[in-house]
Enzyme design. Sequence first.
Site, mmCIF file in Angstrom:
data_model
loop_
_atom_site.group_PDB
_atom_site.id
_atom_site.type_symbol
_atom_site.label_atom_id
_atom_site.label_comp_id
_atom_site.label_asym_id
_atom_site.label_seq_id
_atom_site.Cartn_x
_atom_site.Cartn_y
_atom_site.Cartn_z
ATOM 1 N N LYS A 1 0.858 -1.189 0.000
ATOM 2 C CA LYS A 1 0.000 0.000 0.000
ATOM 3 C C LYS A 1 0.887 1.230 0.000
ATOM 4 O O LYS A 1 1.938 1.254 0.658
ATOM 5 C CB LYS A 1 -0.884 0.004 1.267
ATOM 6 C CG LYS A 1 -1.619 1.318 1.493
ATOM 7 C CD LYS A 1 -2.514 1.300 2.723
ATOM 8 C CE LYS A 1 -3.119 2.689 2.940
ATOM 9 N NZ LYS A 1 -4.069 2.746 4.057
ATOM 10 N N GLU B 1 -8.304 12.308 12.637
ATOM 11 C CA GLU B 1 -7.529 11.119 13.025
ATOM 12 C C GLU B 1 -6.592 11.361 14.202
ATOM 13 O O GLU B 1 -5.715 12.222 14.151
ATOM 14 C CB GLU B 1 -6.727 10.655 11.796
ATOM 15 C CG GLU B 1 -5.982 9.361 12.008
ATOM 16 C CD GLU B 1 -5.606 8.685 10.688
ATOM 17 O OE1 GLU B 1 -6.028 9.144 9.619
ATOM 18 O OE2 GLU B 1 -4.870 7.686 10.753
ATOM 19 N N GLU C 1 -7.236 -2.205 3.031
ATOM 20 C CA GLU C 1 -6.456 -0.973 3.146
ATOM 21 C C GLU C 1 -6.388 -0.534 4.613
ATOM 22 O O GLU C 1 -5.349 -0.079 5.095
ATOM 23 C CB GLU C 1 -7.195 0.083 2.305
ATOM 24 C CG GLU C 1 -6.459 1.338 2.041
ATOM 25 C CD GLU C 1 -7.303 2.300 1.196
ATOM 26 O OE1 GLU C 1 -8.064 1.857 0.301
ATOM 27 O OE2 GLU C 1 -7.225 3.513 1.453
ATOM 28 N N GLU D 1 -11.337 10.851 -4.475
ATOM 29 C CA GLU D 1 -11.198 10.869 -3.007
ATOM 30 C C GLU D 1 -10.359 12.066 -2.551
ATOM 31 O O GLU D 1 -10.697 12.738 -1.574
ATOM 32 C CB GLU D 1 -10.563 9.554 -2.549
ATOM 33 C CG GLU D 1 -10.468 9.437 -1.044
ATOM 34 C CD GLU D 1 -9.951 8.074 -0.604
ATOM 35 O OE1 GLU D 1 -10.345 7.049 -1.208
ATOM 36 O OE2 GLU D 1 -9.152 8.031 0.343
HETATM 37 C C1 LIG Z 1 -4.065 10.969 3.516
HETATM 38 C C2 LIG Z 1 -5.231 11.440 3.953
HETATM 39 O O1 LIG Z 1 -6.101 10.700 4.698
HETATM 40 C C3 LIG Z 1 -5.744 9.427 5.179
HETATM 41 C C4 LIG Z 1 -6.056 8.379 4.216
HETATM 42 C C5 LIG Z 1 -7.276 7.747 4.226
HETATM 43 C C6 LIG Z 1 -7.635 6.766 3.142
HETATM 44 O O2 LIG Z 1 -6.779 6.480 2.298
HETATM 45 O O3 LIG Z 1 -8.769 6.287 3.087
HETATM 46 C C7 LIG Z 1 -8.194 7.997 5.253
HETATM 47 C C8 LIG Z 1 -7.880 8.792 6.303
HETATM 48 C C9 LIG Z 1 -6.508 9.252 6.486
HETATM 49 O O4 LIG Z 1 -5.797 8.360 7.261
HETATM 50 C C10 LIG Z 1 -5.665 12.844 3.727
HETATM 51 O O5 LIG Z 1 -6.725 13.215 4.219
HETATM 52 O O6 LIG Z 1 -4.928 13.571 3.061
#
Ligand SMILES: C=C(O[C@@H]1C=C(C(=O)O)C=C[C@H]1O)C(=O)O
Length: 508
Positions: free
Chosen positions: A251, A304, A348, A484
């Site tokens: 990942k 987080e 993930e 996303e």
């Molecule tokens: C990397 C980011 O978020 C991170 C990545 C995530 C994911 O890949 O689903 C979710 C929450 C965070 O741990 C960000 O918001 O920039």
Amino acid sequence: MKKIITSILAHEVSAALRPVASAPGWGGQTGLRVIIIFTPGGGVPRPDRCDRTKGRRRRGGPPQCLGRVRRHGDPPPAGGGGAADRRPRRGRGNREGTGPTGPSRRNGIGGRPVTSVPARGPAPAPLRGHRPGDFVLAAPGRTLLARDPVGEVVLRPGEPEGDLRERLAEGTAAGAPRPAVAVGALPFDPGAPARLVVPRTVVSMPRSADPPPPPGPPFEVRCRHEEPSAREYARGVARAVDRISRTGLRKVVLARALDLSLDRPVDPGWLLRRLAGQNPRGYAFAVEVPGADRRTTLVGASPELLVARRGRAVRCHPLAGSAARDADPDVDRRRARSLAGSEKDRREHAFVVAAIADALRPLCTALDVPARPSLTATATMWHLGTRITGELADPEVSSLALARAVHPTPAVCGTPTEAARQAVAELEPFDRGHYAGAVGWCDAEGDGEWAVALRCAEVSDREVRLFAGAGIVADSDPRAELAETAAKFRTVLAALGVEPHPTEPPTE
Ligand SMILES: C=C(O[C@@H]1C=C(C(=O)O)C=C[C@H]1O)C(=O)O
């Protein structure tokens, strides 16, 4: 006058704190050396173009303004820190803890109160009282404001907490409250040195439920520049997927930056209050970070928790696996359900939980790791999250050492860590700086709380650089990962009142 108020406050703060004694083993080191106070850069005005990518923060070619100039006059909220927003409220006590009954001494979510505030008299309200250079971390239960640095903690790779204890002991000698606290941001790159400050003024209060301040007049976006572009990002995701299929990489988290050049400066304190008001259940923060040539503040609203420690109790709330929220409640519910049932997102997510559990297990006598993640919502995103709790074997291991032991988690970097770091360095064209690092505090008893520095932007004057990333695994779809990141940009865009840019569809 300002000096007098500050020293009265510092005096009262130390008096209020005296009963909270330091734990044995902390402070009292010999051979100490006071390190120079942290001084942020000056406020040189920026030209009206996207020049945030200039110089050391950019890994690719010269900066370009690719975005068109847009004006946002239409209904959506926008604006920024007008004088009316900044005016302190008078005549009705402050809703962050100082009222007629004085401050609450209840412990916050992140641990015991670092300090308290006087029952009478003025105290800066942590959110509304933000001034340039202040550190603010609004956790779900408490808000902490720190100012007037009296020392600096320098952290180098391989030193779990650097010269923390010495500097905190010196801070106390220099007038910092007891227990002294170090605050600041850790960069994403664990190989880069980190600097925290030991402030003399520390205010910790129950978090106010203030609504976001009014947006004010809309910002005009003079320049908008994505780094990398949507197309390049999607290509990077495809390359990452290919690398995952061919190598031991499982990942990798790939991020994008979005530079906005606005028609007038953004007040970081105003943006902080907008973010905190719009995201009342998460972390909101403002912290000074080194900028190329002017004062730069990292401001964000992270959902987080990297790690929190109170006594021997340790907590983490890693997130990974995301879906954008929708204004239509039916669609929104469907997205949440689909995220909860998504095999790809669970995999993930599992990488993150496994890595954190592996890092904490040797340090804990007990560790509770729920077998399944649950859904967590922010104003803009759904996430899979797992609440991990543990009991520290050795109370000498500080919250800072814990943060550095778990960072960078696969939520922001990938797995295995070294291969993922390498992939990030090769596939991302910019330096993350403190984005995807951590923002938090650690006191002289070792307690503290560190949020992952996400959904944030570097603000310097009228230039704003937003960051957003997504976890890439074997079956990631470049378009979905791009979407996303676009959805994650919305946290800061909504707070600024700037409309999202329609994401260009990638060609492949
Ligand atoms: C990397 C980011 O978020 C991170 C990545 C995530 C994911 O890949 O689903 C979710 C929450 C965070 O741990 C960000 O918001 O920039």
